[in-house]
Design a protein around this motif. Structure first.
Motif, mmCIF file in Angstrom:
data_model
loop_
_atom_site.group_PDB
_atom_site.id
_atom_site.type_symbol
_atom_site.label_atom_id
_atom_site.label_comp_id
_atom_site.label_asym_id
_atom_site.label_seq_id
_atom_site.Cartn_x
_atom_site.Cartn_y
_atom_site.Cartn_z
ATOM 1 N N HIS A 17 -9.406 -4.385 9.112
ATOM 2 C CA HIS A 17 -9.586 -4.587 10.549
ATOM 3 C C HIS A 17 -9.257 -3.346 11.365
ATOM 4 N N ILE A 18 -8.914 -2.250 10.693
ATOM 5 C CA ILE A 18 -8.478 -1.036 11.384
ATOM 6 C C ILE A 18 -9.613 -0.018 11.391
ATOM 7 N N ASP A 19 -9.865 0.604 12.522
ATOM 8 C CA ASP A 19 -10.943 1.574 12.667
ATOM 9 C C ASP A 19 -10.641 2.852 11.893
ATOM 10 N N GLU A 20 -11.705 3.489 11.372
ATOM 11 C CA GLU A 20 -11.557 4.772 10.700
ATOM 12 C C GLU A 20 -10.954 5.786 11.671
ATOM 13 N N GLY A 21 -10.026 6.568 11.168
ATOM 14 C CA GLY A 21 -9.402 7.593 11.986
ATOM 15 C C GLY A 21 -8.201 7.126 12.783
ATOM 16 N N ALA A 22 -7.946 5.800 12.795
ATOM 17 C CA ALA A 22 -6.801 5.277 13.552
ATOM 18 C C ALA A 22 -5.496 5.653 12.857
ATOM 19 N N THR A 23 -4.468 5.904 13.667
ATOM 20 C CA THR A 23 -3.137 6.216 13.150
ATOM 21 C C THR A 23 -2.288 4.952 13.148
ATOM 22 N N ILE A 24 -1.652 4.674 12.017
ATOM 23 C CA ILE A 24 -0.838 3.461 11.889
ATOM 24 C C ILE A 24 0.483 3.805 11.213
ATOM 25 N N TYR A 25 1.414 2.868 11.293
ATOM 26 C CA TYR A 25 2.686 2.960 10.581
ATOM 27 C C TYR A 25 2.854 1.719 9.714
ATOM 28 N N ILE A 26 3.580 1.887 8.614
ATOM 29 C CA ILE A 26 4.053 0.752 7.826
ATOM 30 C C ILE A 26 5.522 0.567 8.180
ATOM 31 N N GLY A 27 5.873 -0.585 8.745
ATOM 32 C CA GLY A 27 7.251 -0.772 9.172
ATOM 33 C C GLY A 27 7.556 -2.191 9.568
ATOM 34 N N LEU A 28 8.665 -2.369 10.283
ATOM 35 C CA LEU A 28 9.103 -3.676 10.760
ATOM 36 C C LEU A 28 9.919 -3.496 12.040
ATOM 37 N N PRO A 29 9.802 -4.432 12.974
ATOM 38 C CA PRO A 29 10.753 -4.447 14.077
ATOM 39 C C PRO A 29 12.139 -4.779 13.532
ATOM 40 N N ILE A 30 13.170 -4.197 14.118
ATOM 41 C CA ILE A 30 14.520 -4.413 13.610
ATOM 42 C C ILE A 30 15.089 -5.696 14.202
ATOM 43 N N THR A 31 14.966 -6.760 13.438
ATOM 44 C CA THR A 31 15.571 -8.050 13.774
ATOM 45 C C THR A 31 16.964 -8.112 13.130
ATOM 46 N N GLU A 32 17.648 -9.221 13.289
ATOM 47 C CA GLU A 32 19.006 -9.323 12.757
ATOM 48 C C GLU A 32 19.041 -9.158 11.244
ATOM 49 N N GLU A 145 -3.064 5.375 -2.595
ATOM 50 C CA GLU A 145 -1.828 5.206 -3.367
ATOM 51 C C GLU A 145 -0.589 5.498 -2.516
ATOM 52 N N VAL A 146 -0.737 6.368 -1.518
ATOM 53 C CA VAL A 146 0.377 6.647 -0.612
ATOM 54 C C VAL A 146 0.671 5.425 0.252
ATOM 55 N N ILE A 147 -0.402 4.794 0.768
ATOM 56 C CA ILE A 147 -0.243 3.609 1.613
ATOM 57 C C ILE A 147 0.349 2.457 0.813
ATOM 58 N N VAL A 148 -0.174 2.236 -0.384
ATOM 59 C CA VAL A 148 0.323 1.153 -1.240
ATOM 60 C C VAL A 148 1.807 1.347 -1.538
ATOM 61 N N HIS A 149 2.190 2.596 -1.817
ATOM 62 C CA HIS A 149 3.608 2.861 -2.124
ATOM 63 C C HIS A 149 4.495 2.569 -0.919
ATOM 64 N N GLN A 150 4.074 2.980 0.269
ATOM 65 C CA GLN A 150 4.881 2.719 1.465
ATOM 66 C C GLN A 150 5.045 1.214 1.696
ATOM 67 N N ILE A 151 3.943 0.467 1.515
ATOM 68 C CA ILE A 151 4.010 -0.980 1.693
ATOM 69 C C ILE A 151 4.934 -1.612 0.655
#
Length: 311
Positions: A17-32, A145-151
């Motif tokens: 669902h993400i457009d080519e060239g878009a910048t994204i992060y793999i992360g989480l909001p810091i909940t408790e 493989e970089v994205i998969v590793h981060q996830i």
């Protein structure tokens, strides 16, 4: 988009669902619970810019991330390698002795994969803190493989991960209406994204059948439906293309050989019926056989496109 699995092998479905060239992060909001885990693995103040490489003791992904790994090359002859072992014994006089000895053993040669050394980093917006894994990702440029590793690093530590916009907002995935029953038993997606959903269904079909089926589905997609829906068999059953303003609903099959059905009215109730019920009750507006002239029949359903190039 939330990913809630133990581990993933590829990331295509999560990035479709993400457009080519878009910048994204793999992360989480810091909940408790995320905060507690961050402090457990070594973070101190959870302030913006604080970072660390997770301990290799957290699991196999973290171990590879910090230490790298050797991949056995089983197509090559085995070699002699050595492991050290502490050995102690008593001699005939009762005297104790000890030393470290090298124990030989046979193994396949190893290809060494360096550690990715991905850091977890605390980042912030005006009103919320996040933890992200590694550097930002650019869709279409960053290696899979970089994205998969981060996830997988996030999944191992936090049991979940999210794909975040460059501004750290969450991605909203386009709607796909999943029906609780078969569609003619036996959201809105642009063709480029829709095609990715169909690929797993058609991968075992012959090249000729793939080309024919993709051509049919792409033909209907070009008229820009406002939604599509699938049944419990996923894309292996009929796919519904909804043109709400025209009160027009096209049922096209992802299988080779089945006809195209066109309906007006209550598509939900119609889709629960069998083909025999549809045909015997003459409930369809059109039934187009997949023969020469099929594309013309589809085009005639959309008079506003007459004479125009469909992009």
């Amino acid at each position: 988009m939330l990913i809630n699995k133990k581990r993933i092998r590829n990331c295509k479905n999560y990035l479709s669902h993400i457009d080519e060239g878009a910048t994204i992060y793999i992360g989480l909001p810091i909940t408790e619970d995320v905060s507690n885990k961050l402090k457990y693995i070594g973070f101190e103040n959870l302030t913006t810019g604080e970072s660390l490489v997770p301990s290799p003791k957290l699991g196999p992904v973290s171990k590879f991330n910090a230490n790298g790994k050797g991949i056995p090359q089983k197509d090559q002859p085995m070699e002699t390698a050595y492991r050290q072992q502490y050995h102690e014994w008593e001699d005939w006089g009762g005297n104790s002795h000890s030393r470290i000895v090298d124990i030989p053993y046979k193994r396949y040669p190893r290809k060494w994969i360096p550690s990715p050394w991905v850091e977890l980093v605390i980042v912030s917006t005006e009103d919320q803190h996040f933890v992200v894994a590694g550097s930002p990702i650019i869709k279409g440029e960053t290696e899979e493989e970089v994205i998969v590793h981060q996830i997988n690093l996030m999944l191992e530590i936090f049991k979940r991960a999210e794909i975040l916009h460059e501004n750290l907002e969450r991605y909203e995935v386009p709607e796909v209406r999943r029906l609780g029953w078969d569609v003619l038993p036996t959201g809105d997606l642009p063709w480029s994204k829709f095609q990715e959903h169909l690929t797993p269904v058609l991968e075992k079909k012959s090249r000729n059948k793939k080309v024919v089926i993709f051509d049919r589905i792409e033909t209907i997609s070009q008229y820009k439906p406002d939604f599509h829906a699938i049944g419990t068999h996923g894309y292996r059953g009929y796919i519904i293309f909804g043109f709400t303003q025209l009160n027009l609903y096209i049922f096209e099959s992802a299988e080779y050989g089945n006809a195209t059905y066109v309906f007006e009215g209550n598509w939900v109730e119609l889709s629960k019926m069998s083909k025999a019920e549809i045909i015997n009750g003459n409930l369809h507006k059109h039934r187009f056989i997949h023969l020469d002239g099929w594309k013309r029949q589809i085009a005639e359903l959309f008079p506003k496109y007459k004479g125009k190039k469909i992009s």
